[in-house]
Design an enzyme around this catalytic site. Structure first.
Site, PDB file in Angstrom:
ATOM      1  CB  CYS A   8      -0.929  -0.018   1.212  1.00 34.05           C
ATOM      2  SG  CYS A   8      -1.829   1.496   1.423  1.00 34.05           S
ATOM      3  CB  CYS A  57      -3.127   2.641  -1.663  1.00 34.05           C
ATOM      4  SG  CYS A  57      -3.481   0.948  -1.221  1.00 34.05           S
ATOM      5  CE  LYS A  70      -4.499   4.050  -6.518  1.00 34.03           C
ATOM      6  NZ  LYS A  70      -4.954   2.685  -6.413  1.00 34.03           N
ATOM      7  CE1 TYR A 110     -10.578  -2.038  -6.672  1.00 34.84           C
ATOM      8  CE2 TYR A 110     -10.677  -4.332  -7.324  1.00 34.84           C
ATOM      9  CZ  TYR A 110     -11.135  -3.289  -6.550  1.00 34.84           C
ATOM     10  OH  TYR A 110     -12.145  -3.492  -5.658  1.00 34.84           O
ATOM     11  CD  GLU A 116      -6.519   2.060  -9.213  1.00 35.86           C
ATOM     12  OE1 GLU A 116      -7.391   2.266  -8.368  1.00 35.86           O
ATOM     13  OE2 GLU A 116      -5.399   1.607  -8.924  1.00 35.86           O
ATOM     14  CG  HIS A 168     -27.686  22.853  -5.077  1.00 34.92           C
ATOM     15  ND1 HIS A 168     -27.693  22.021  -6.167  1.00 34.92           N
ATOM     16  CD2 HIS A 168     -27.654  24.118  -5.537  1.00 34.92           C
ATOM     17  CE1 HIS A 168     -27.680  22.748  -7.266  1.00 34.92           C
ATOM     18  NE2 HIS A 168     -27.657  24.021  -6.912  1.00 34.92           N
ATOM     19  CD  GLU A 206     -27.341  18.847  -5.989  1.00 34.20           C
ATOM     20  OE1 GLU A 206     -28.391  19.295  -5.510  1.00 34.20           O
ATOM     21  OE2 GLU A 206     -26.485  19.555  -6.540  1.00 34.20           O
TER      22      GLU A 206
HETATM   23  P1  NDP Z   1      -7.709  -7.783 -10.808  1.00 37.80           P
HETATM   24  O1  NDP Z   1      -8.058  -9.109 -10.274  1.00 37.80           O
HETATM   25  O2  NDP Z   1      -8.462  -6.598 -10.339  1.00 37.80           O
HETATM   26  O3  NDP Z   1      -7.800  -7.801 -12.391  1.00 37.80           O
HETATM   27  C1  NDP Z   1      -7.044  -8.691 -13.159  1.00 37.80           C
HETATM   28  C2  NDP Z   1      -7.402  -8.504 -14.603  1.00 37.80           C
HETATM   29  O4  NDP Z   1      -6.492  -9.245 -15.393  1.00 37.80           O
HETATM   30  C3  NDP Z   1      -8.793  -8.976 -14.958  1.00 37.80           C
HETATM   31  O5  NDP Z   1      -9.347  -8.088 -15.894  1.00 37.80           O
HETATM   32  C4  NDP Z   1      -8.532 -10.346 -15.574  1.00 37.80           C
HETATM   33  O6  NDP Z   1      -9.489 -10.700 -16.527  1.00 37.80           O
HETATM   34  C5  NDP Z   1      -7.216 -10.099 -16.264  1.00 37.80           C
HETATM   35  N1  NDP Z   1      -6.419 -11.292 -16.518  1.00 37.80           N
HETATM   36  C6  NDP Z   1      -6.201 -12.334 -15.691  1.00 37.80           C
HETATM   37  N2  NDP Z   1      -5.360 -13.222 -16.266  1.00 37.80           N
HETATM   38  C7  NDP Z   1      -5.043 -12.720 -17.490  1.00 37.80           C
HETATM   39  C8  NDP Z   1      -4.218 -13.145 -18.550  1.00 37.80           C
HETATM   40  N3  NDP Z   1      -3.527 -14.283 -18.479  1.00 37.80           N
HETATM   41  N4  NDP Z   1      -4.143 -12.371 -19.653  1.00 37.80           N
HETATM   42  C9  NDP Z   1      -4.824 -11.223 -19.731  1.00 37.80           C
HETATM   43  N5  NDP Z   1      -5.612 -10.746 -18.755  1.00 37.80           N
HETATM   44  C10 NDP Z   1      -5.718 -11.490 -17.640  1.00 37.80           C
HETATM   45  O7  NDP Z   1      -6.129  -7.645 -10.531  1.00 37.80           O
HETATM   46  P2  NDP Z   1      -5.161  -6.376 -10.497  1.00 37.80           P
HETATM   47  O8  NDP Z   1      -3.825  -6.892 -10.850  1.00 37.80           O
HETATM   48  O9  NDP Z   1      -5.732  -5.256 -11.289  1.00 37.80           O
HETATM   49  O10 NDP Z   1      -5.175  -5.976  -8.972  1.00 37.80           O
HETATM   50  C11 NDP Z   1      -4.892  -6.939  -7.954  1.00 37.80           C
HETATM   51  C12 NDP Z   1      -5.694  -6.658  -6.710  1.00 37.80           C
HETATM   52  O11 NDP Z   1      -5.135  -5.538  -6.033  1.00 37.80           O
HETATM   53  C13 NDP Z   1      -7.137  -6.300  -6.993  1.00 37.80           C
HETATM   54  O12 NDP Z   1      -7.973  -7.418  -7.063  1.00 37.80           O
HETATM   55  C14 NDP Z   1      -7.494  -5.419  -5.831  1.00 37.80           C
HETATM   56  O13 NDP Z   1      -8.024  -6.211  -4.809  1.00 37.80           O
HETATM   57  C15 NDP Z   1      -6.178  -4.806  -5.402  1.00 37.80           C
HETATM   58  N6  NDP Z   1      -6.111  -3.399  -5.809  1.00 37.80           N
HETATM   59  C16 NDP Z   1      -6.987  -2.492  -5.282  1.00 37.80           C
HETATM   60  C17 NDP Z   1      -6.948  -1.182  -5.666  1.00 37.80           C
HETATM   61  C18 NDP Z   1      -7.922  -0.209  -5.102  1.00 37.80           C
HETATM   62  O14 NDP Z   1      -8.537  -0.511  -4.088  1.00 37.80           O
HETATM   63  N7  NDP Z   1      -8.123   0.960  -5.736  1.00 37.80           N
HETATM   64  C19 NDP Z   1      -5.955  -0.691  -6.609  1.00 37.80           C
HETATM   65  C20 NDP Z   1      -5.100  -1.710  -7.109  1.00 37.80           C
HETATM   66  C21 NDP Z   1      -5.179  -2.995  -6.716  1.00 37.80           C
HETATM   67  P3  NDP Z   1     -10.871 -11.364 -16.083  1.00 37.80           P
HETATM   68  O15 NDP Z   1     -11.563 -10.391 -15.209  1.00 37.80           O
HETATM   69  O16 NDP Z   1     -11.568 -11.588 -17.368  1.00 37.80           O
HETATM   70  O17 NDP Z   1     -10.471 -12.606 -15.336  1.00 37.80           O
END
Ligand code: NDP
Length: 494
Positions: free
Chosen positions: A88, A93, A96, A218, A222, A485, A490
């Protein structure tokens, strides 16, 4: 009290330890006071000593549990091989969100104040980010010292259910907490190693002219949004047929439109199967799953894989002790965060649960209270608010429409209210971008089951609304609450 480094073992993890960032702006490190007596055994090189709790990992969950346990009088040793604060603070977090602020302000400046020369500047943003991360590292370390937690530097290995080895030291622990977090999942295709990870982005001193971002979750969303606002040409390559698969489908669709309008090129239904390098560029080849037999390619100066994160649980000795793991590879824990081995606990990203900083913190504190203090009230993990810090941002709490229908059993038991509008912020900026609000309601009682928003104010609004949802707020309560407002919020009321 000082921190000490012990010789790393060759057994833990495969990642190189990362060092706290070098910053050009000196962080305001405050004086670290002499720690009060911790009660944890005195250090004696090569000899065994005792602790009530050994916490392995100095991220959100580990720090929260260590400090709270020490406050209850437990003798706590926290082992960390890297910078205190975990993902984080160091690679997630905080950096980012700061980059996102930088990108937003740059966009406002260049749009509205172009005559003053406002423009985006990645190099300047990274200096600011690094200074803040260094300040937080120092602050976390200081607060741990003040709480009476001893910090031991090095790689930990659990050698028995009540024993941890760090270098040549052995600690007999009444209990052990695994709070080692998670790391980016590598892209497992030929040439996958050519793709950078989200960790790498925060080390970039300049930005590439173009980036192919792989992953529509996510981090992919982002980073695509942040990088494009820093002037990078972004292609976002997504395996599924929409962005943010775990969010409400209307929000995912609205965000896809919004990112496209801001210049991000979206490739949906794209199964990446090969990365290669030629003439200083990376070529990402994918198969469109809706057009069998075809292959497409995106060329960019860099590729970034954001395809999920995997728990850091390898090399700790847990398999040998019989610790059970869940489907996603994290440690399987019960409601008390106890693993299948009685004295070993786990919280946060090291488990198979939600990978969110506040979830790890809440789990760590609750566990410390339960073990060493009064049994505290458990955080409500049924209504966890969550946000995606893209532009526009997403905020959500409660069930999506699809989840609510599945839960209710019949679509007619669920009603939704969707509003689209142009915010004052966008009107001022002269852009036609729409914000979207969606309420998911129990059709009969009007109880609000889910709130899903797309607007830069969404994360702040959703945090407050999470309380209302937990208390059972109904649509009529929203309609009879006087609006403030002019605000974005709102639109949900009246
Ligand atoms: P996520 O699980 O959010 O997303 C992973 C993405 O990668 C999905 O779209 C998935 O597709 C895709 N994917 C998985 N395998 C492949 C592959 N082999 N080839 C291409 N695409 C693939 O993971 P992130 O890495 O974005 O983030 C990890 C975690 O970190 C999040 O789940 C979240 O909990 C946390 N996080 C939270 C944030 C916040 O609170 N703002 C910010 C950043 C991270 P599909 O969905 O179709 O499986």
């Amino acid at each position: 009290m000082t921190e000490r480094k012990t010789t790393p073992t060759a057994t833990q993890g495969t990642n190189e330890p990362r060092r706290a960032r070098q910053v050009s702006a000196a962080p305001p490190v405050e004086r670290v006071p002499r720690a009060r007596a911790t009660g944890a055994g005195k250090r004696r090189n090569g000899k065994a000593r005792d602790a009530d709790l050994v916490v392995i990992g100095g991220g959100s969950g580990g720090v929260a549990c260590a400090r709270r346990a020490a406050a209850h009088g437990a003798r706590v040793i926290l082992v960390e091989r890297d910078a205190i604060g975990g993902t984080c603070v160091n690679r997630g977090c905080v950096p980012k969100k700061m980059l996102s602020y930088g990108a937003s302000w740059a966009a406002i400046l260049s749009g509205c104040l172009s005559h003053t020369g406002g423009h985006e500047d990645w190099r300047d943003a990274i200096v600011r980010v690094n200074a803040e991360v260094a300040r937080l590292n120092a602050g976390y370390t200081q607060r741990l010292h003040e709480s009476g937690v001893e910090i031991l530097r090095g790689d930990a290995r659990v050698t028995a259910p009540d024993e941890v080895r760090v270098g040549d030291e052995t600690i007999h622990a009444r209990r052990i907490l695994i709070a080692t977090g998670a790391r980016p999942r590598p892209l497992d295709v030929p040439g996958g190693e050519l793709a950078a990870s989200s960790d790498d982005v925060f080390t970039w001193q300049t930005v590439p002219a173009s980036v192919a971002v792989i992953g529509g979750g996510y981090i992919g969303v982002e980073q695509a949004s942040i990088l494009s606002r820093y002037g990078v040409k972004v292609d976002l390559i997504v395996a599924g047929d929409r962005l943010l698969r775990h969010f409400d489908h209307e929000i995912g669709a609205a965000l896809a439109e919004a990112l496209t309008a801001r210049g991000v090129r979206l490739h949906l239904n794209a199964e990446v199967h090969l990365l290669s390098q030629a003439n200083g560029a990376v070529e990402v080849c994918y198969r469109p799953t809706d057009r069998p037999g075809q292959t497409e390619a995106v060329r960019a100066q860099a590729a970034l894989a954001a395809i999920g994160r995997i728990s850091n649980v390898q090399g700790l000795g847990l398999e040998e002790l019989g610790v059970a793991f869940g489907d996603k590879g994290g440690i399987h824990v019960d409601k008390q965060y106890r693993s299948s081995v009685r004295k070993i606990y786990a919280v946060g990203d090291a488990t198979d649960g939600l990978q969110l900083t506040p979830v790890a913190t809440a789990q760590g504190r609750w566990l410390a209270d339960r073990l060493y203090g009064r049994r505290g009230e458990r955080a409500d993990f049924d209504f966890v608010p969550t946000a995606v810090f893209s532009e526009p941002a997403i905020g959500a709490v409660g069930m999506t429409e699809a989840q609510a229908i599945a839960d209710a059993g019949k679509p007619e038991r669920i009603r939704t209210v969707v509003k689209r509008f142009v915010s004052l912020e966008n009107r001022f900026g002269g852009t036609p971008y729409q914000s979207v609000f969606k309420l998911v309601l129990n059709a009969r009682s009007g109880r609000v089951l889910g709130v899903h928003l797309m607007d830069n104010a969404a994360p702040e609004i959703v945090q407050a609304l999470a309380v209302a949802l937990r208390l059972g707020v109904r649509e009529s309560h929203l309609q009879t609450t006087v609006q403030l407002h002019p605000t974005v919020a709102e639109e949900l009321f009246g």
